[in-house]
Enzyme design. Structure first.
Site, PDB file in Angstrom:
ATOM      1  CB  CYS A   2     -35.492  48.575  16.257  1.00  0.00           C
ATOM      2  SG  CYS A   2     -35.543  49.987  15.128  1.00  0.00           S
ATOM      3  N   GLY A  28     -31.492  50.784  20.545  1.00  0.00           N
ATOM      4  CA  GLY A  28     -32.176  51.958  20.028  1.00  0.00           C
ATOM      5  C   GLY A  28     -32.468  52.951  21.133  1.00  0.00           C
ATOM      6  CG  ASN A 102     -34.128  44.775  14.494  1.00  0.00           C
ATOM      7  OD1 ASN A 102     -33.569  45.766  14.040  1.00  0.00           O
ATOM      8  ND2 ASN A 102     -33.459  43.700  14.883  1.00  0.00           N
ATOM      9  N   GLY A 103     -35.232  46.115  11.466  1.00  0.00           N
ATOM     10  CA  GLY A 103     -34.680  45.789  10.160  1.00  0.00           C
ATOM     11  C   GLY A 103     -35.128  46.778   9.106  1.00  0.00           C
ATOM     12  CE1 TYR A 240     -21.014  50.187  18.676  1.00  0.00           C
ATOM     13  CE2 TYR A 240     -23.176  49.927  17.681  1.00  0.00           C
ATOM     14  CZ  TYR A 240     -22.295  50.664  18.434  1.00  0.00           C
ATOM     15  OH  TYR A 240     -22.680  51.860  18.973  1.00  0.00           O
TER      16      TYR A 240
END
Length: 483
Positions: A2, A28, A102-103, A240
């Site tokens: 995210c 996201g 995030n995670g 990426y």
């Protein structure tokens, strides 16, 4: 994966939070949300499913008042399938707290656990008017109780903005500042590119296990809440997820991808010194930097052979295999002049499930390629990622339990070459970053938090595979969109 952002400004932050989220949209595309706090302690929240531009209309923006706020763009992991799970999350006790993260936690399956743990600990240590010391004391308990890979921004209504990062620094978080005639403004974000877009200066990365608290007067407070014994950023950020113009842990993503191309070219020259490659073509967009460097190293022509539809999202982070498969032909179109009669080396950043790679190779053959070779700038993805990237089910990873030759046959390549893990690590290292190791779990199967058991991975397989997600959706009918 995210994207998160937090800001304390000297003027309204609503538009700037929106702009930051659009810059972080690549992290996201499933949902977005913004929460702000007005000077009177009023909480203003807007969140919903879809892209940033779709979730926020003008009347929403006018309601997001205040000089402090946080924002979030969501990428669906851990079985997050509904619009109601869009972040930031909110709890009204003890002071009113909004949180976006995030995670993924490895010792809890509910992404709201971080918020609830922090709120309960803050209630335990706080008083009527909390201090930075109270915030840090509460976070000490959060670090004891929550394990995994995470970066967090939170807003304590009427008090300030908080950011903190897991003890291994797996997930990224940066701190920036902007000096104005009315004082210093502060910003926290997943990537430095969000700071650049809003003319904030990158101060530094938030350290693993460190908390940063900016009160509503714009004063910065920091504390190392837990000792860092291994700083291991996620290497897949460089492969990426991150934008090439970002810096993460003082490592340029762009430079890292250039070095990936160099290393991969060297491997090709070692293993196929008499290669017959006519042209190198990248799979847009993430692999362009590596592919260009690889072509230069090989002394082979570099060409743009695929045109990308900019209005289709990133295939890898789409929820569900059917949606990923449908999107490939809508997303890419081959320029047949660059393929007809040629021996083509396609370069991609990685191969995860293999279905996208197979469809792209089919596009190249339909465009008239005589031979289609395939190169991955990353090693084979053979293990689930448990720290917030949607690689949860081993059975869905094309390289799991297979040789390189078997994968080549599955995706339809005439030959396939992967980056070696040691070369990928070398490509991401930089002398000024002082990073000696990375989280490479999806390639190596080594989980840096030390708490990932075979039983845990088996549970992920049952809970988070595409089949499991589809079963959950079928069980509750159509998803409701929040308006």
């Amino acid at each position: 994966m995210c994207g998160i952002v937090g800001m304390v400004g000297t003027s309204a932050v609503n538009q700037r939070l929106y702009d930051a989220l659009t810059v972080l949209q690549h992290r996201g595309q499933d949902a977005a949300g913004i929460a702000t706090s007005s000077g009177e302690g009023e909480l203003c929240v807007r969140k919903g499913s879809g892209l940033v531009r779709d979730v926020f209309q003008q009347h929403h923006m006018l309601e997001l008042k205040g000089n402090a706020g946080i924002g979030h763009v969501r990428y669906p992991t851990a079985g997050c399938d509904s619009a109601s799970e869009a972040q930031p999350f909110y709890v009204n006790a003890p002071y009113g707290i909004c949180l976006g993260h995030n995670g993924n936690l490895t010792n809890a399956s509910d992404s709201e656990v971080l918020l609830n743990v922090f709120a309960s600990e803050l209630q335990r240590v706080g008083s009527t008017r909390i201090t930075p010391a109270d915030v840090f004391a509460a976070l000490n308990a959060v670090y004891r109780r929550c394990r995994g890979g995470y970066a967090v921004v939170a807003m304590i209504i009427g008090h300030g903005i908080l950011g903190f990062r897991d003890a291994n620094g797996i997930r990224p978080l940066v701190l920036g500042e902007r000096r104005t005639p009315r004082g210093i403004e502060w910003m926290l974000a997943s990537e430095s590119v969000a700071l650049d877009a809003l003319s904030f200066r990158l101060v530094r990365d938030v350290a693993p296990g460190e908390a940063v608290f900016i009160d509503e007067q714009g004063r910065l407070h920091t504390q190392q809440c837990v000792a860092t014994w291994r700083h291991t950023p996620c290497i897949f950020e460089y492969v990426y997820f991150a934008r090439p113009d970002s810096k993460i842990d003082n490592i340029s993503v762009y430079r890292a991808r250039m070095r990936m191309g160099d290393r991969l070219a060297d491997k090709i020259l070692r293993e196929r010194p008499a290669h017959d490659i006519d042209v190198v073509i990248p799979i847009p967009d993430t692999s362009r930097t590596s592919a260009l460097q690889l072509a230069q190293r090989l002394g082979v022509k570099y060409r743009e052979g695929f045109i990308k539809n900019r209005y289709i999202g990133r295939t890898f982070i789409m929820p569900g295999q059917q949606e990923r498969e449908k999107s490939v032909h809508r997303k890419l179109n081959a320029i047949d002049l660059e393929f007809r009669g040629k021996r083509v080396l396609l370069v991609d950043d990685s191969i995860v499930r293999g279905t996208t790679s197979a469809q792209i190779i089919e596009l190249a053959r339909e465009a008239g390629a005589a031979k289609v070779y395939f190169a991955s700038a990353a090693p084979p993805v053979r293990f689930p990622n448990v720290y917030g990237i949607d690689m949860p089910a081993t059975s869905e990873l094309v390289a799991s339990g297979r040789t390189v030759e078997e994968v080549a046959r599955i995706i339809g390549a005439d030959w396939l070459i992967y980056q070696d893990l040691e070369d990928l690590i070398a490509a991401c290292k930089h002398e000024d970053a002082r990073i000696e190791e990375f989280d490479t779990s999806c390639f190596s199967g080594e989980y840096v938090t030390g708490d990932v058991s075979p039983e845990y991975l088996e549970r992920l397989q049952l809970e988070r595979s595409d089949a499991a997600k589809l079963a959950r959706r079928d069980g509750r009918g159509k998803l409701k969109v929040v308006r």
